[in-house]
Design a protein around this motif. Structure first.
Motif, PDB file in Angstrom:
ATOM      1  N   VAL A  73       0.828  -1.203   0.000  1.00 12.47           N
ATOM      2  CA  VAL A  73       0.000   0.000   0.000  1.00 12.47           C
ATOM      3  C   VAL A  73       0.865   1.258   0.000  1.00 12.47           C
ATOM      4  O   VAL A  73       0.574   2.246  -0.693  1.00 12.47           O
ATOM      5  CB  VAL A  73      -0.955  -0.003   1.210  1.00 12.47           C
ATOM      6  N   PHE A  74       1.969   1.231   0.744  1.00 11.40           N
ATOM      7  CA  PHE A  74       2.832   2.401   0.870  1.00 11.40           C
ATOM      8  C   PHE A  74       3.975   2.413  -0.156  1.00 11.40           C
ATOM      9  O   PHE A  74       4.865   3.252  -0.093  1.00 11.40           O
ATOM     10  CB  PHE A  74       3.418   2.474   2.280  1.00 11.40           C
ATOM     11  N   ALA A  75       3.948   1.446  -1.102  1.00 11.54           N
ATOM     12  CA  ALA A  75       4.960   1.381  -2.175  1.00 11.54           C
ATOM     13  C   ALA A  75       6.383   1.290  -1.617  1.00 11.54           C
ATOM     14  O   ALA A  75       7.315   1.865  -2.178  1.00 11.54           O
ATOM     15  CB  ALA A  75       4.817   2.581  -3.113  1.00 11.54           C
ATOM     16  N   ASP A  76       6.548   0.545  -0.529  1.00 15.02           N
ATOM     17  CA  ASP A  76       7.870   0.380   0.071  1.00 15.02           C
ATOM     18  C   ASP A  76       8.794  -0.504  -0.757  1.00 15.02           C
ATOM     19  O   ASP A  76      10.020  -0.453  -0.591  1.00 15.02           O
ATOM     20  CB  ASP A  76       7.738  -0.239   1.466  1.00 15.02           C
ATOM     21  N   TRP A  77       8.209  -1.340  -1.614  1.00 11.38           N
ATOM     22  CA  TRP A  77       9.008  -2.281  -2.397  1.00 11.38           C
ATOM     23  C   TRP A  77       9.022  -1.923  -3.884  1.00 11.38           C
ATOM     24  O   TRP A  77       9.269  -2.772  -4.730  1.00 11.38           O
ATOM     25  CB  TRP A  77       8.471  -3.705  -2.209  1.00 11.38           C
ATOM     26  N   GLY A  78       8.746  -0.681  -4.199  1.00  6.33           N
ATOM     27  CA  GLY A  78       8.759  -0.253  -5.592  1.00  6.33           C
ATOM     28  C   GLY A  78       7.392   0.235  -6.040  1.00  6.33           C
ATOM     29  O   GLY A  78       6.430   0.280  -5.263  1.00  6.33           O
ATOM     30  N   ALA A  79       7.311   0.607  -7.314  1.00  3.37           N
ATOM     31  CA  ALA A  79       6.086   1.182  -7.870  1.00  3.37           C
ATOM     32  C   ALA A  79       4.915   0.204  -7.755  1.00  3.37           C
ATOM     33  O   ALA A  79       5.080  -1.008  -7.945  1.00  3.37           O
ATOM     34  CB  ALA A  79       6.307   1.578  -9.326  1.00  3.37           C
ATOM     35  N   GLU A  80       3.741   0.727  -7.483  1.00  3.82           N
ATOM     36  CA  GLU A  80       2.527  -0.075  -7.331  1.00  3.82           C
ATOM     37  C   GLU A  80       1.457   0.429  -8.299  1.00  3.82           C
ATOM     38  O   GLU A  80       1.578   1.507  -8.885  1.00  3.82           O
ATOM     39  CB  GLU A  80       1.998   0.019  -5.900  1.00  3.82           C
ATOM     40  N   GLU A  81       0.417  -0.380  -8.455  1.00  4.26           N
ATOM     41  CA  GLU A  81      -0.720   0.025  -9.270  1.00  4.26           C
ATOM     42  C   GLU A  81      -1.968   0.093  -8.400  1.00  4.26           C
ATOM     43  O   GLU A  81      -2.189  -0.758  -7.543  1.00  4.26           O
ATOM     44  CB  GLU A  81      -0.934  -0.950 -10.436  1.00  4.26           C
ATOM     45  N   HIS A 142      -2.029  -7.676  -6.361  1.00  4.45           N
ATOM     46  CA  HIS A 142      -0.888  -7.016  -6.983  1.00  4.45           C
ATOM     47  C   HIS A 142      -0.164  -7.958  -7.948  1.00  4.45           C
ATOM     48  O   HIS A 142       1.043  -7.958  -8.079  1.00  4.45           O
ATOM     49  CB  HIS A 142       0.090  -6.498  -5.921  1.00  4.45           C
ATOM     50  N   GLY A 143      -0.930  -8.811  -8.613  1.00  5.53           N
ATOM     51  CA  GLY A 143      -0.359  -9.737  -9.583  1.00  5.53           C
ATOM     52  C   GLY A 143      -1.098  -9.670 -10.902  1.00  5.53           C
ATOM     53  O   GLY A 143      -2.154  -9.042 -11.016  1.00  5.53           O
ATOM     54  N   PRO A 297      12.154  -5.838   5.078  1.00  5.87           N
ATOM     55  CA  PRO A 297      11.847  -4.426   5.321  1.00  5.87           C
ATOM     56  C   PRO A 297      11.654  -3.653   4.020  1.00  5.87           C
ATOM     57  O   PRO A 297      11.873  -4.164   2.916  1.00  5.87           O
ATOM     58  CB  PRO A 297      13.108  -3.926   6.055  1.00  5.87           C
ATOM     59  N   ALA A 298      11.241  -2.402   4.177  1.00  9.75           N
ATOM     60  CA  ALA A 298      11.187  -1.490   3.036  1.00  9.75           C
ATOM     61  C   ALA A 298      12.593  -1.374   2.439  1.00  9.75           C
ATOM     62  O   ALA A 298      13.599  -1.435   3.153  1.00  9.75           O
ATOM     63  CB  ALA A 298      10.690  -0.121   3.492  1.00  9.75           C
ATOM     64  N   PHE A 299      12.669  -1.221   1.125  1.00 12.53           N
ATOM     65  CA  PHE A 299      13.966  -1.159   0.463  1.00 12.53           C
ATOM     66  C   PHE A 299      14.864  -0.067   1.040  1.00 12.53           C
ATOM     67  O   PHE A 299      16.086  -0.219   1.097  1.00 12.53           O
ATOM     68  CB  PHE A 299      13.778  -0.930  -1.041  1.00 12.53           C
ATOM     69  N   ARG A 300      14.275   1.024   1.482  1.00  4.79           N
ATOM     70  CA  ARG A 300      15.076   2.134   2.007  1.00  4.79           C
ATOM     71  C   ARG A 300      15.667   1.815   3.381  1.00  4.79           C
ATOM     72  O   ARG A 300      16.564   2.529   3.852  1.00  4.79           O
ATOM     73  CB  ARG A 300      14.219   3.402   2.104  1.00  4.79           C
ATOM     74  N   ASN A 301      15.175   0.775   4.024  1.00  8.69           N
ATOM     75  CA  ASN A 301      15.669   0.398   5.360  1.00  8.69           C
ATOM     76  C   ASN A 301      16.253  -1.010   5.381  1.00  8.69           C
ATOM     77  O   ASN A 301      16.246  -1.667   6.416  1.00  8.69           O
ATOM     78  CB  ASN A 301      14.526   0.489   6.378  1.00  8.69           C
ATOM     79  N   MET A 302      16.762  -1.467   4.250  1.00  9.46           N
ATOM     80  CA  MET A 302      17.198  -2.850   4.150  1.00  9.46           C
ATOM     81  C   MET A 302      18.510  -3.088   4.903  1.00  9.46           C
ATOM     82  O   MET A 302      19.500  -2.390   4.678  1.00  9.46           O
ATOM     83  CB  MET A 302      17.386  -3.216   2.681  1.00  9.46           C
ATOM     84  N   PRO A 303      18.547  -4.071   5.823  1.00 10.88           N
ATOM     85  CA  PRO A 303      19.812  -4.431   6.467  1.00 10.88           C
ATOM     86  C   PRO A 303      20.672  -5.237   5.505  1.00 10.88           C
ATOM     87  O   PRO A 303      20.207  -5.673   4.440  1.00 10.88           O
ATOM     88  CB  PRO A 303      19.366  -5.278   7.652  1.00 10.88           C
ATOM     89  N   SER A 304      21.925  -5.463   5.882  1.00  7.93           N
ATOM     90  CA  SER A 304      22.804  -6.205   4.968  1.00  7.93           C
ATOM     91  C   SER A 304      23.922  -6.902   5.729  1.00  7.93           C
ATOM     92  O   SER A 304      24.263  -6.537   6.858  1.00  7.93           O
ATOM     93  CB  SER A 304      23.402  -5.261   3.917  1.00  7.93           C
ATOM     94  N   LEU A 305      24.455  -7.917   5.080  1.00  9.65           N
ATOM     95  CA  LEU A 305      25.666  -8.591   5.518  1.00  9.65           C
ATOM     96  C   LEU A 305      26.738  -8.366   4.454  1.00  9.65           C
ATOM     97  O   LEU A 305      26.442  -8.410   3.259  1.00  9.65           O
ATOM     98  CB  LEU A 305      25.435 -10.088   5.691  1.00  9.65           C
TER      99      LEU A 305
END
Length: 379
Positions: A73-81, A142-143, A297-305
């Motif tokens: 809903v908040f488009a955290d993972w990219g563009a939505e329709e 969303h498919g 998480p949202a792409f902007r808050n993605m943790p990493s190794l």
């Protein structure tokens, strides 16, 4: 959008005027949608494709609210329709069956999880891992449903759904139907990696994040005889974790709680949907320990190794897991009902203001532990 005429004379229907077909065979539906990014939920009328020979139609009774619904809903993972009707945790009753359907009859409980189709012939599908379909699994919302005129799928915050019987989950009649819906995502998402890791009696297991996914992970690990430690960022859930069978609760904001935990766990499952220190958990694993990751998480808050993290914390295994295949989801549901493992839920009414409020509470971490919408209350 063009639609294909589908004959439905062979179907068995319950007499329900609310699900009457249109002239082209499509099934009218109503629900709640957002019409723009970060918008509010409003009533929405749309339609489902006609019930085919291998399909069932479900009257939706309950729909769970998953954190991933918020990300979409908040488009955290990219563009939505939009408009978008979320919801991939669906429990209801069968109201129609196609002529080839054998697993369901009218009146049965049935559920739908995160996907409603796949190619069924690639290596992943042949190994009952449809979520990794090489041609792409078809998401419940969303498919794009390539088997039904490429229509956009809409989810479970609605009154009805049409799905191929092979992608529906059979819900035992003795199940607590008010609590089943979240099992179709939160349940399988935590159950699958625990099974992949081979968790057994006596293992020391950590569950990082104690929300909708985490509280299911705790129950499954405890049921297998593991010694479970819960990690979270607040004191508010300590009693809940212990009540569910955890042997220890760690508030990671309290340094004293973290002492003595390095190299002590056989398996840690991370359900955390925000940025966090992954290396800290890697250090807590025994040699040959496993770190399973399901929180996205949202792409902007993605943790990493980093590569250095993997090398210097070597002899540990890191893997990700995405829901589960249909066969494993059915296994999870049967196991859950047999062992009386359910999510703890708060049932809300089906109206836009209630759903908006629930979303805000999920964002603020004020839900214990899953919201479920009673779709029967929709006016």
């Amino acid at each position: 959008m063009k639609t294909k005429l589908v004959l439905t004379a062979t179907l068995t229907f319950v007499t329900m005027s609310m699900f009457a077909q249109s002239n082209d065979g499509r099934i009218p539906a109503k629900g709640f949608a957002v019409f723009e990014e970060k918008g509010h939920f409003l009533p929405y009328n749309f339609s489902r494709h006609a019930v085919g020979d291998n399909d069932i139609q479900i009257e939706i009774l309950y729909a769970g609210i998953c954190h991933s619904d918020l990300h979409h809903v908040f488009a955290d993972w990219g563009a939505e329709e939009y408009p978008m009707v979320p919801g991939h945790e669906i429990a209801g009753r069968v109201v129609a069956t196609g002529k080839n359907v054998t697993r369901f009859k009218v009146g049965d409980y049935a559920g739908i999880g995160c996907m409603i189709g796949s190619c069924r012939h690639c290596d992943a599908c042949e190994h009952d891992l449809e979520q990794y379909c090489e041609e792409g699994a078809i998401m419940t919302y969303h498919g794009i449903d390539r088997f039904n005129d490429n229509e956009h799928t809409q989810g479970g915050y609605s009154d009805t759904y049409v799905v191929a019987e092979d992608f529906a989950i059979k819900i035992p009649e003795n199940a607590d139907i008010t609590k089943v819906a979240p099992l179709l995502c939160a349940g399988i998402t935590s159950y699958s990696p625990i099974r992949q890791a081979g968790v057994k009696s006596g293992d020391k297991v950590g569950i990082a994040g104690f929300g909708g996914l985490g509280h299911m992970g705790v129950q499954y690990a405890v049921s297998l005889g593991a010694e479970v430690t819960v990690f979270d960022i607040t004191e508010e859930k300590r009693e809940d974790a212990m009540r569910m069978g955890a042997s220890r609760y760690v508030n990671i904001n309290n340094p004293e709680d973290l002492k003595g935990l390095d190299r002590t766990f056989d398996f840690i499952l991370s359900t955390i949907p925000a940025q966090y220190d992954m290396t800290m958990y890697m250090k807590m694993l025994k040699l040959d320990g496993q770190f399973g990751i399901v929180g996205l998480p949202a792409f902007r808050n993605m943790p990493s190794l980093t590569v250095a993290d993997l090398i210097f914390q070597g002899a540990r295994k890191v893997f990700g897991s995405q829901i589960g295949g249909i066969k494993e989801t059915q296994e999870m549901l049967d196991y859950s009902v047999e062992h009386n493992i359910y999510p703890e839920v708060e049932v809300i009414k089906a109206n836009g203001e209630e759903i908006d409020k629930a979303y805000q509470n999920v964002l603020d971490g004020k839900v214990k532990f899953r919201y479920v919408i009673d779709m029967r209350t929709m006016k």
